[in-house]
Design a protein around this motif. Structure first.
Motif: not given
Length: 713
Positions: A34-45
């Motif tokens: 499971k990828t770290n949440a802040p990194e997922v958010s950054a990649l989503n944006i």
């Protein structure tokens, strides 16, 4: 009888077992990857900002698991994204605004795409390798690069970058390769290039750089290309020893290079001074030169001592240093070239002459300066030619501190004995009253609460008066005088009939019209210049600690003047200004204020200008009470941004200008202080906004927005 088996039922059982095992294995895999949440958010944006290209297999605009689902171009280590390689994918759009959340990324390659706009101020903060070459990026090189102390490789070649390089290279000891070629970068090379102690490859060709390349002389370069620029002077001998060097297409001086200044060895001589001295010794001409130099130095020292005895002490810049400074104006119509800056320096004049009959030296003030001035960053001299502002937008200079010493009786008379009807406002350290004299002169008197002087020396107030009186900037409220009698301590300022920005935004009445968008930008830029002056021109730097809309006063043309400057001595004894919506998250106590907390507070003021809302409004729904918390997530959403804009503007604003304004806000109000830009960068961003918008530097709505003239009470 042969027993009958139900094969269909057996297959169903086996299918359920297999499905259960598969689900369990998948769940276990997801748990571990499971990828770290802040990194997922950054990649989503990032994905959304890249216009959600289908060629990025696995990527999503919301949620997902980049590491577990093996998103295209993403490399992970455990649950952390460590590499992003999207080179030559034909991508368009931008990279988003949350790259700082990619804290584990060390390799970041977005080269050979069609990315446009400015390079985001925030890049992966711990990156070692960054390649953004062969795109369509505009704007400047982001200053945040100076925070990437582990950076080894930076390639921004073949873009459309412009402007001057900021002095951002002083903390990059590991940078080995730097390529800025094929852009339109201009100006002199920053002196911080000298700190690039590991740099082996430097490509600057095909730009518009000017000046000398002496800053490169001591670098351990093996590969240097400075061809096709506008460099002048001589190529240092040290650089001629480089294996791969290209210098054509510049305006190098012909003939032998001049000798170094007297008493200063050349860089080459510094390297070999010991060996040279052992081999050759000193000849007679050298000895004569040394003797002559010593005699000249003694003469200068004697002259300085004599001048110090006969001349009054100066707390300000002398003429030579003043000529190096730039004029401050609230708006920009065009950027001046290097050649035209010298003409601007000729326009420096006194803001107003000192009247010795009504102005006397401050009693009890120390003669040694506690606030001096340092020259602005040499790599970002941006001035604006607008003759309309020449007279009142110049920086005042003086050889001594002169402010009027008012008597207590005089101020009591002028304020009606500090009558309630004369009260203009109440701040965290005292009340402000309106003082009116028989000749029509009107002043503002800040009466500092006596509780601030318990345990403080009388000299503290005198020192504060001295410090404030040295601040001379067109966007800072001018100190007129002071009073210190019978335990009463007051500061007297010029009076602003238009009141404060807070009044215009939040207490509008029938006599004032909403501020137009251009005026709001003008107010933001003028205020930013005032804070920049406190942070980067004053020496030592001065932290304001109380930047808010009620401390931004507006003159008759609605130009901003920041008040309450150099009152940090008093603010550090109070917590009344904490928790008002202007304070940065780290400011849980007065002693925590810093230059970066000032930047945060300024960002909140910009939010007020954008939305027309107060920083904290308990009458709003719970999720909208804190302006920063409500607005920040929406600053990069065009549709949401349009709904956030102050309704008083009635849609009369340029969408692109608002979007760029919001980008600056997002940088200023970041929760982490280290990611907030210095005020000089904020000023530059607002200047670019003005230039791109083609705004009229005149205060076109000043007459329409003025309040009623003051009446006698």
């Amino acid at each position: 009888m042969v027993p009958h088996f139900n094969f269909s039922g057996l297959w169903i059982v086996l299918f359920v077992v297999v499905l259960t095992l598969t689900s369990t294995i998948t769940t276990i895999t997801l748990v571990h990857s499971k990828t770290n949440a802040p990194e997922v958010s950054a990649l989503n944006i990032m994905y959304s900002s890249l216009n959600s290209p289908s060629k990025l297999d696995g990527w999503k605009s919301s949620g997902g698991d980049p590491c577990g689902d093996s998103w295209k171009g993403i490399t992970c280590s455990g649950s952390s994204v460590t590499e992003i390689d999207l080179s030559d994918f034909g991508l368009s759009g931008s990279m988003g605004y949350q790259l700082s959340g990619l804290t584990s990324v060390t390799y970041f390659d977005m080269s050979k795409n069609n990315l446009k706009g400015d390079i985001p101020y925030q890049l992966p903060p711990n990156a070692l390798h960054i390649d953004l070459s062969e795109n369509g990026f505009t704007g400047g090189v982001p200053y945040s690069i100076c925070l990437m102390k582990g950076l080894k490789y930076l390639n921004l070649a073949h873009n459309q970058l412009n402007g001057q390089l900021s002095d951002m290279f002083g903390q990059l000891p590991k940078l080995d390769e730097l390529d800025l070629s094929f852009n339109t970068l201009s100006g002199n090379l920053p002196q911080s290039f000298k700190s690039l102690s590991s740099l082996s490859t430097l490509h600057l060709q095909n730009n518009q750089f000017t000046g000398s390349i002496n800053a490169l002389a001591n670098l351990p370069l093996d590969d240097l290309n400075v061809a096709n620029n506008q460099f002048t002077g001589w190529i240092p001998d040290e650089l001629k020893e480089i294996k791969n060097i290209e210098t054509g297409g510049n305006s190098w001086s012909s003939g032998p290079a001049p000798p170094p200044p007297p008493g200063q060895k050349s860089t080459r001589a510094n390297r070999h001074s010991t060996k040279g001295a052992e081999k050759s010794g000193l000849n007679g001409v050298a000895i004569a030169g040394i003797v002559f130099g010593v005699l000249v130095a003694l003469a200068i020292i004697i002259a300085l001592i004599s001048r110090r005895r006969t001349s009054p002490p100066s707390h300000f810049l002398d003429e030579e240093r003043l000529s190096q400074r730039r004029p401050f104006t609230p708006l920009a119509s065009q950027e001046l070239s290097n050649d035209s800056r010298s003409e601007i320096h000729k326009d420096f004049r006194e803001l107003k002459s000192t009247d010795s009959s009504s102005s006397i030296p401050v009693k009890g003030l120390q003669t040694s300066p506690s606030i001096g001035f340092k020259p602005p960053p040499s790599d970002r001299v941006k001035s604006f030619n607008n003759n309309e502002y020449v007279n009142h937008m110049n920086v005042k200079r003086s050889s001594s501190v002169h402010v009027t010493c008012y008597s207590l009786a005089d101020l009591q008379t002028a304020t009606g004995n500090f009558a309630t009807g004369r009260l203009l406002g109440e701040g965290s350290i005292g009340r402000v009253y309106r003082a009116k004299y028989a000749d029509g002169k009107v002043l503002a008197v800040k009466k500092i609460d006596s509780s601030f002087f318990q345990g403080m020396r009388g000299a503290d107030f005198s020192e504060s008066v001295s410090n404030i009186s040295k601040l001379h900037h067109p966007n800072i409220a001018e100190l007129v005088g002071y009073c210190s009698e019978q335990g009463q301590n007051m500061l007297v300022y010029e009076y602003f009939r238009n009141g404060s920005l807070h009044e215009f935004l939040h207490l509008s009445d029938d006599f004032s019209k909403p501020l137009t968008w251009n005026t709001r930008v003008r107010i933001a830029l003028g205020t930013a210049r005032a804070v920049e002056y406190l942070h980067e021109i004053c020496s030592p730097s001065s932290v304001h600690k109380n930047i808010k809309s009620s401390n931004i006063l507006l003159d008759t043309e609605l130009n901003p003047c920041l008040s309450d400057c150099s009152l940090g001595t008093f603010h550090q004894h109070t917590s009344q200004n904490l928790g008002t919506g202007y304070n940065a998250p780290e400011c849980t106590k007065p002693a925590a204020y810093s230059l970066k907390s000032d930047v945060y507070s300024f960002g909140v003021v910009m939010l007020e200008l954008l939305t027309g809302r107060m920083p904290f409004d308990s009458s709003k729904p719970r999720l909208e009470q804190s302006l920063v918390r409500w607005a920040t997530p929406q600053l990069h959403d065009i549709d949401a941004l349009e709904k956030m804009v102050d309704p008083a503007l009635r849609g009369l604003y340029p969408t692109k200008s608002v979007s760029r304004f919001a980008d600056v806000i997002a940088l200023c109000v970041q929760p982490e202080p280290e990611f907030r830009p210095p005020m000089s960068e904020v000023v530059e961003a607002l200047v670019r906004l003005v230039q791109r918008s083609g705004m009229n530097p005149r205060g076109e709505d000043a007459s329409a927005s003025r309040r009623m003239d003051d009446y006698d009470y």
